[in-house]
Write an enzyme that holds these catalytic residues in place. Structure first.
Site, PDB file in Angstrom:
ATOM      1  N   TYR A  18      -1.706   0.192  10.645  1.00  0.00           N
ATOM      2  CA  TYR A  18      -1.768  -0.280   9.259  1.00  0.00           C
ATOM      3  C   TYR A  18      -0.470   0.052   8.528  1.00  0.00           C
ATOM      4  O   TYR A  18       0.063  -0.775   7.771  1.00  0.00           O
ATOM      5  CB  TYR A  18      -2.961   0.367   8.558  1.00  0.00           C
ATOM      6  CG  TYR A  18      -3.188  -0.088   7.140  1.00  0.00           C
ATOM      7  CD1 TYR A  18      -3.399  -1.430   6.839  1.00  0.00           C
ATOM      8  CD2 TYR A  18      -3.221   0.826   6.090  1.00  0.00           C
ATOM      9  CE1 TYR A  18      -3.625  -1.851   5.536  1.00  0.00           C
ATOM     10  CE2 TYR A  18      -3.452   0.418   4.794  1.00  0.00           C
ATOM     11  CZ  TYR A  18      -3.644  -0.919   4.513  1.00  0.00           C
ATOM     12  OH  TYR A  18      -3.868  -1.327   3.221  1.00  0.00           O
ATOM     13  N   SER A  38       0.865  -1.175   0.000  1.00  0.00           N
ATOM     14  CA  SER A  38       0.000   0.000   0.000  1.00  0.00           C
ATOM     15  C   SER A  38       0.897   1.218   0.000  1.00  0.00           C
ATOM     16  O   SER A  38       2.055   1.137   0.423  1.00  0.00           O
ATOM     17  CB  SER A  38      -0.886  -0.003   1.252  1.00  0.00           C
ATOM     18  OG  SER A  38      -1.514   1.252   1.444  1.00  0.00           O
TER      19      SER A  38
END
Length: 254
Positions: free
Chosen positions: A152, A139
């Site tokens: 995250y 990501s």
């Protein structure tokens, strides 16, 4: 599961979103796709859809964090062409000071340990195939921090480093390692899962963004990278919508 002549691609987290879209794309590109996820009904329905379209798909219920189950799954493969480590996700958006360690632990288990489990278990089959590809879905969170995202971000940094290190360690083997790092992708479940079903909070993530990426946009990118000539390695491909210049700089028409 291994059929002669048709390259096989394993996709984790294939029950929805990017994983499901990637399964459709790779199947259309000529791969026999093996769909894994915990939700058996979802992947079985997707496999049926792909087979009805004239392609080849098999569903296999699997929790990527269960190493014994992963090892058993891997015994089905003598050779393998592609592994797409897509299973992952985010939980919560709390600051470091108040973040739930259980959320951090779960994100690390799925995004990092799950990727490690599948990669370790299937690497021998990827090498045996003579032309293997490991894809790690990281990501942009793995490349830049943002407030409320530390858990995250930490997990996706782990996935990124796993990909970078693996590439160094297996250079000279017939396996390439590709990292795809998507930015803002609007799927049915990602933000809703992150905010534990709070659809209002989930909607605010995309508020005013005219065209966030879709799951199919990312799947198209994954398929393109996997279908390059064998000597071409796409080390890292960052893909964002035009409206997103960084994790924290987003054009919103409000």
């Amino acid at each position: 599961m291994t059929g002669p002549g048709t390259p096989i691609a394993v996709i984790t987290g294939a029950s929805s979103g990017i994983g499901a879209a990637t399964a459709r794309r790779l199947a259309a590109a000529g791969y026999r796709v093996v769909l894994t996820a915990r939700r058996k009904d979802r992947i079985e329905a997707l496999a049926a859809e792909i087979n009805e379209a004239g392609h080849q798909a098999t569903a296999y219920a699997l929790d990527v964090t269960d190493r014994a189950a992963v090892d058993e799954f891997a015994t089905a493969f003598r050779t393998l062409a592609v592994l797409v480590n897509n299973a992952g996700g985010a939980l919560g958006a709390d600051p470091v000071a108040t973040g739930d360690p259980a959320d951090w632990r779960q994100m690390y288990e799925v995004n990092v340990i799950g990727t490690l489990n599948l990669t370790q278990a299937l690497l021998p089959a990827l090498i045996a195939g003579g032309d293997g590809t490991v894809v790690v879905l990281s990501s942009t969170a793995g490349h830049s921090t943002y407030e409320g995202g530390a858990g995250y971000v930490a997990a996706k940094n782990g996935a990124r480093v796993l990909a970078e290190t693996l590439r160094l360690e297996i250079v000279g083997s017939p396996v390439r390692v590709i990292e795809i790092a998507p930015g803002m992708v609007k799927t049915d479940e990602f933000a809703t899962t992150r905010f534990r079903g709070d659809t209002d909070k989930a909607a605010k993530v995309y508020a005013g963004v005219a065209e966030p990426l879709t799951a199919d946009d990312v799947a198209d990118t994954i398929t393109w990278a996997c279908t390059r000539p064998p000597h071409v390695n796409i080390d890292l491909l960052v893909v964002r919508p035009r409206a997103q210049a960084s994790n924290t700089k987003i054009h919103r028409e409000l």
